[in-house]
Design an enzyme around this catalytic site. Sequence first.
Site, PDB file in Angstrom:
ATOM      1  N   GLU A  63       5.085 -12.201   9.049  1.00 19.61           N
ATOM      2  CA  GLU A  63       4.470 -11.891  10.348  1.00 19.61           C
ATOM      3  C   GLU A  63       4.751 -12.983  11.373  1.00 19.61           C
ATOM      4  O   GLU A  63       4.945 -12.688  12.560  1.00 19.61           O
ATOM      5  CB  GLU A  63       2.962 -11.712  10.177  1.00 19.61           C
TER       6      GLU A  63
ATOM      7  N   LYS B 265       8.557  -0.860 -10.400  1.00 20.63           N
ATOM      8  CA  LYS B 265       7.255  -0.473  -9.852  1.00 20.63           C
ATOM      9  C   LYS B 265       6.958   0.969 -10.309  1.00 20.63           C
ATOM     10  O   LYS B 265       7.825   1.826 -10.259  1.00 20.63           O
ATOM     11  CB  LYS B 265       7.303  -0.523  -8.320  1.00 20.63           C
TER      12      LYS B 265
ATOM     13  N   ARG C 289      -2.266 -14.565  10.611  1.00 21.60           N
ATOM     14  CA  ARG C 289      -1.210 -15.493  10.144  1.00 21.60           C
ATOM     15  C   ARG C 289      -0.254 -15.862  11.267  1.00 21.60           C
ATOM     16  O   ARG C 289       0.404 -16.887  11.222  1.00 21.60           O
ATOM     17  CB  ARG C 289      -0.476 -14.831   8.974  1.00 21.60           C
TER      18      ARG C 289
HETATM   19  C1  LIG Z   1       0.507 -11.502   4.868  1.00 22.83           C
HETATM   20  C2  LIG Z   1       0.528 -10.124   4.281  1.00 22.83           C
HETATM   21  N1  LIG Z   1       1.258  -9.165   4.877  1.00 22.83           N
HETATM   22  C3  LIG Z   1       1.273  -7.909   4.374  1.00 22.83           C
HETATM   23  C4  LIG Z   1       0.550  -7.593   3.258  1.00 22.83           C
HETATM   24  C5  LIG Z   1       0.507  -6.169   2.741  1.00 22.83           C
HETATM   25  N2  LIG Z   1       1.097  -6.100   1.407  1.00 22.83           N
HETATM   26  C6  LIG Z   1       0.341  -6.039   0.339  1.00 22.83           C
HETATM   27  S1  LIG Z   1       1.242  -5.952  -1.061  1.00 22.83           S
HETATM   28  C7  LIG Z   1       2.703  -5.945  -0.179  1.00 22.83           C
HETATM   29  C8  LIG Z   1       4.022  -5.855  -0.858  1.00 22.83           C
HETATM   30  C9  LIG Z   1       4.144  -6.950  -1.895  1.00 22.83           C
HETATM   31  O1  LIG Z   1       5.420  -6.853  -2.502  1.00 22.83           O
HETATM   32  P1  LIG Z   1       5.680  -7.749  -3.760  1.00 22.83           P
HETATM   33  O2  LIG Z   1       5.247  -9.137  -3.496  1.00 22.83           O
HETATM   34  O3  LIG Z   1       7.092  -7.529  -4.129  1.00 22.83           O
HETATM   35  O4  LIG Z   1       4.705  -7.178  -4.882  1.00 22.83           O
HETATM   36  P2  LIG Z   1       4.811  -5.760  -5.619  1.00 22.83           P
HETATM   37  O5  LIG Z   1       3.867  -4.831  -4.894  1.00 22.83           O
HETATM   38  O6  LIG Z   1       6.234  -5.304  -5.553  1.00 22.83           O
HETATM   39  O7  LIG Z   1       4.364  -6.034  -7.018  1.00 22.83           O
HETATM   40  C10 LIG Z   1       2.435  -6.053   1.161  1.00 22.83           C
HETATM   41  C11 LIG Z   1       3.475  -6.082   2.223  1.00 22.83           C
HETATM   42  C12 LIG Z   1      -0.219  -8.621   2.670  1.00 22.83           C
HETATM   43  N3  LIG Z   1      -1.001  -8.375   1.587  1.00 22.83           N
HETATM   44  N4  LIG Z   1      -0.195  -9.863   3.178  1.00 22.83           N
HETATM   45 MG   LIG Z   2       8.023  -6.268  -5.371  1.00 15.39          MG
END
Ligand SMILES: Cc1ncc(C[n+]2csc(CCOP(=O)(O)OP(=O)(O)O)c2C)c(N)n1
Ligand SMILES: [Mg+2]
Length: 638
Positions: free
Chosen positions: A366, A282, A394
Amino acid sequence: MPLLRSLRGPEDLRALPPEQLPALAAEIRDALVASVAKTGGHLGPNLGCVELTIALHRVFESPREPIVFDTGHQSYVHKMLTGRVEEFERLRQRGGLSGYPSRAESEHDWVENSHASTSLSYADGLAKAFAIRGDERPVVAVVGDGALTGGMAWEALNNIAAAQDRPVVIVVNDNGRSYSPTIGGVADALATLRLRPGYENALLQVRQALHKAPVVGSALYDALHAIKKGLKDVLSPQGMFEDLGMKYVGPVDGHDIEVMESALRRARSFGGPVIVHAVTTKGFGYPPAETDQIDAWHATGVFDPDSGTSAAAARDWTTAFSDELVRIGAERSDVVAITAAMLHPTGLAAFAERFPERTFDVGIAEQHALTSAAGLAMGGLHPVVAVYSTFLNRAFDQLLMDVALHRQPVTVVLDRAGVTGTDGASHNGMWDMSILSVVPGIRLAAPRDEPTLREALRESVAVTDGPTVVRFPKGAPPVDIPALERRGPVDVLRRDERRDVLLVAVGSMVPMCLAAAERAADHGIGVTVVDPRWVLPVAGELLDLAAGYRLVVTVEDGGRAGGVGTTLTQALQDRGVDVPVRAMGLPQQFFDHGSRGQVLADAGLTEQDVARRIAEWTSRLAEYRETAVAERVDGAQQ
Ligand SMILES: Cc1ncc(C[n+]2csc(CCOP(=O)(O)OP(=O)(O)O)c2C)c(N)n1
Ligand SMILES: [Mg+2]
Ligand SMILES: CC(=O)[C@@H](O)[C@H](O)COP(=O)(O)O
């Protein structure tokens, strides 16, 4: 950015000679930093997806072959490669580019819901549809390691793995983090896989060996040995995905376009469900993001691209909550905290630092957060679950059936409640008061400033027989707004003895409503402003107050359908008080991205709108003045 600007779409990208691709990746990386520095956005995730996305669009023929991005916050590169690079200067701004895929923007964009862990379900559905229609095109889902901790992803995998003849290519973008490092068994299993030699890497060794020693000799022998070992390792059934019956390709270096392309082409050739495990970083390629230990610049505001510095953030609602929770945690050893992979964004980092053994990060889960909170409460503790309002959607059933039905003392803190704006329709926290209004025994507070936030939080953790919810918006709280008088939970903030209008201002709407009341007063309309503080259940004191006015107007930063206005109307009806109620809130629609102020204005929630509507409604109530107020008051008190 000559190369990037020369690309009208993926077909031009596929025509580029491979030797130009590293230069293209560098141009894209520079463009990401330069544009997000001006607009803010998800810089870290997108810097980590540059090479991966280039390879994807060279191997798969979007839009005919769908590429679905999970959560969608990492789709900037996809947008640049599908003809939208010039639009990044207005990223996340009203009328400009959305920060997530958008069906209205491009045929290359399939899914615009930014709630995580959904991409595999979309892919499963798309693949089934294509199969039924006799269409053999592959479907691609790009899912992060964080999104893989969400239950939906495993529900989908269970279905995808069941059909070996449906071409679903799942690219796991494994950078080891959500915001914070990804937690749990899934993260550990991915980490174990990351350590395995990958077939692609073995092939890479061959290529490198051949470059070094084209003649037969030790280098070639080493290379061939590497292939054999790599093949044995990579094809030997081990690891969670193969256990599910999924083919697995990887781990591959997600920042090596050539290796990624090779892996994707191999995955495509399988013609069935397959995982491509890409290992990325990242923030890759921009040291301020890549080295950031908090969240690798998951989401950033405006910053100086040269220094990587940005203006200090103002004290916000989240910090106010964080500070008070730490104070409560010091007094109450039974209070524990739960986050769904958003420790810092939801303000639980300070609590975690002070009470690490009483803080739980459950991943992007969640639903599990709420039901495990019910378990924690049954075990004698008082959990505080901090989530963004929109993500509570959710976990509605878990709150209803696992917390409320069991009358468990769980406190849910909803940050980003109400309009957030720039993250688009699926991020507005506009449904919580509506969906919670049907939960038996729920108590919901909407504080108006820091003192009432602290008060609501303390009142919440003191409740022992059911769920409590405290909601507040994104951004900074207003200057403290003291009450003239308190009637039960209801604060009287402005009093007008003409008793024309009772204006019920909910949470963040209070400052605007006070201003609207002054405007109405300038036009001879007497408006008393109250803040119920606890909007659920409806307080008897509020009903008593309402009985003494000609008109009641409610204003809430939430959906009108099932909101505070609706519940107050029903409660007045149940009490036999027939004062007319007019509810102002967010209409039942999905709002395009824009600033919070712009969206609130779109919804008619400005002081001008409220004052104007009050004038309209009171002018049509002239006949009500004749109805003796005393009659209604007597009726209410019987
Ligand atoms: C249901 C839900 N909970 C929380 C979020 C907030 N959120 C957005 S991106 C993220 C992290 C995603 O991590 P990953 O899938 O590993 O993607 P990366 O950012 O590392 O590319 C979160 C927790 C969300 N979008 N949807
Ligand atoms: Mg990730
Ligand atoms: C996709 C994602 O990460 C969202 O949860 C969003 O970025 C939240 O943004 P804020 O934390 O700035 O409200």
